[in-house]
Design a protein around this motif. Structure first.
Motif, short mmCIF file in Angstrom:
data_model
loop_
_atom_site.label_atom_id
_atom_site.label_comp_id
_atom_site.label_asym_id
_atom_site.label_seq_id
_atom_site.Cartn_x
_atom_site.Cartn_y
_atom_site.Cartn_z
N ALA A 128 43.01 50.00 30.15
CA ALA A 128 43.90 48.87 30.44
C ALA A 128 43.89 47.88 29.28
O ALA A 128 44.95 47.35 28.89
N THR A 153 46.94 46.85 26.74
CA THR A 153 47.31 45.43 26.63
C THR A 153 47.34 44.99 25.17
O THR A 153 48.20 44.21 24.76
N LEU A 156 47.27 41.41 31.35
CA LEU A 156 46.25 42.26 31.97
C LEU A 156 45.61 41.49 33.12
O LEU A 156 45.02 40.42 32.91
N VAL A 210 45.54 37.44 29.60
CA VAL A 210 44.55 38.03 30.50
C VAL A 210 44.36 37.12 31.71
O VAL A 210 44.24 35.91 31.56
N ASP A 232 44.06 46.25 36.26
CA ASP A 232 42.83 47.04 36.31
C ASP A 232 42.34 46.97 37.76
O ASP A 232 41.78 45.96 38.19
#
Ligand SMILES: Nc1ncnc2c1ncn2[C@@H]1O[C@H](COP(=O)(O)OP(=O)(O)OP(=O)(O)O)[C@@H](O)[C@H]1O
Ligand SMILES: [Mg+2]
Length: 261
Positions: A19, A23, A32, A90, A124
């Motif tokens: 993942a 990203t 992400l 993120v 994720d």
């Protein structure tokens, strides 16, 4: 933009590494979201050298999603990896698996919310066998990718119950795909045994994988990152053909509506 969820059956086949590699390399704005109920890895791994607030992330956003305020609260929960461009963002995960129960009521709303966002969202989702897996979120995903290491026919067998579970839980099975990590049996053998398409085959590349876990320098242009970029093309081809199939279904439905005069 698309919502792509990555999960595993059990063990640690490399979901978080895959993942993060996607990203960091995909040629599109990407977010992400660490939705692993066993806890996020980024703040203690890849991002550990940065002084970052530990109180932001998926947990407060799940509360916002339930209250219907996630769109207002999202920006304050994100970390911009290439600030201020907001191309690679993120959403950090929980820091303690005991918090997973608090996420559980928010999974479905988080999925609906992520699917409305402009960037490609990569989730994720961790191991499906964990307590409180984000199954309700997966229903909103355009693609659900089961990550596995295809060392032998025997090592891919734990994927079978996971695939059966995903087939039962997802609205349709077109959205199911596989990500293979490392060498072993051929892609054709995996597809033959599991009856699910392979959308990415990521290279086994210990130095880059270690760098993505926050250890050592690694090669950000190494085989793992190159294979993640190659995966972008097949993922987007799969998304485009799914969209095409959905459009023609919608057209067929509209055509069959009787016209009342
Ligand atoms: N492509 C790869 N090449 C080499 N090593 C890898 C690769 N992908 C993952 N690894 C290594 O395998 C280990 C597990 O990876 P990772 O944490 O990404 O797995 P995971 O499926 O997210 O596990 P968990 O379910 O425990 O969160 C790590 O040590 C990581 O560096
Ligand atoms: Mg992980």
């Amino acid at each position: 933009m698309p919502l792509i969820a990555m999960v595993s059956a059990k063990g640690s086949p490399g979901v978080s590494t895959a993942a993060l590699a996607c990203t960091l390399t995909w040629p599109a704005p990407t977010l992400l979201a660490e939705c692993d109920p066993a806890g996020g890895d980024l703040l203690s791994g890849y991002l550990s050298k940065y002084e970052l607030p530990s109180d932001r992330g998926i947990l407060p956003l799940a509360g916002s999603a339930v209250r219907g305020t996630a769109d207002m609260d999202l920006a304050g929960q994100l970390i911009d990896l290439d600030s201020p461009r907001q191309q690679r963002m993120v959403l950090p995960g929980i820091s303690d698996p005991a918090q997973a129960a608090s996420l559980n009521p928010g999974w479905a709303r988080l999925g609906e919310f992520f699917s409305t966002l402009p960037p490609t969202v990569i989730v994720d989702g961790g191991r499906l066998a964990a307590p409180f897996p984000p199954i309700p979120l997966l229903a909103s995903a355009d693609l659900v990718l089961l990550v596995l290491r295809p060392k032998s026919i025997r090592t891919i067998s734990p994927a079978i119950p996971a695939i059966n579970r995903l087939r039962r839980e997802l609205p349709d099975e077109d959205r199911l795909g596989l990500v293979l990590v490392g060498d072993g049996i051929t892609t054709r053998e995996v597809v033959h045994n599991l009856q699910v398409p392979v959308l990415m085959r990521l290279a086994w590349d210990t130095s880059t994988a270690a760098a993505l876990c926050g250890e050592g320098k690694g090669r950000m242009r190494g085989p793992l990152m190159r294979s993640a970029i190659a995966g972008y093309r097949s993922v987007h081809t799969a998304l485009a053909s799914r969209r095409g199939a959905m459009n023609s279904l919608a057209r067929r439905d509209t055509d069959s509506i009787p016209v009342i005069r």
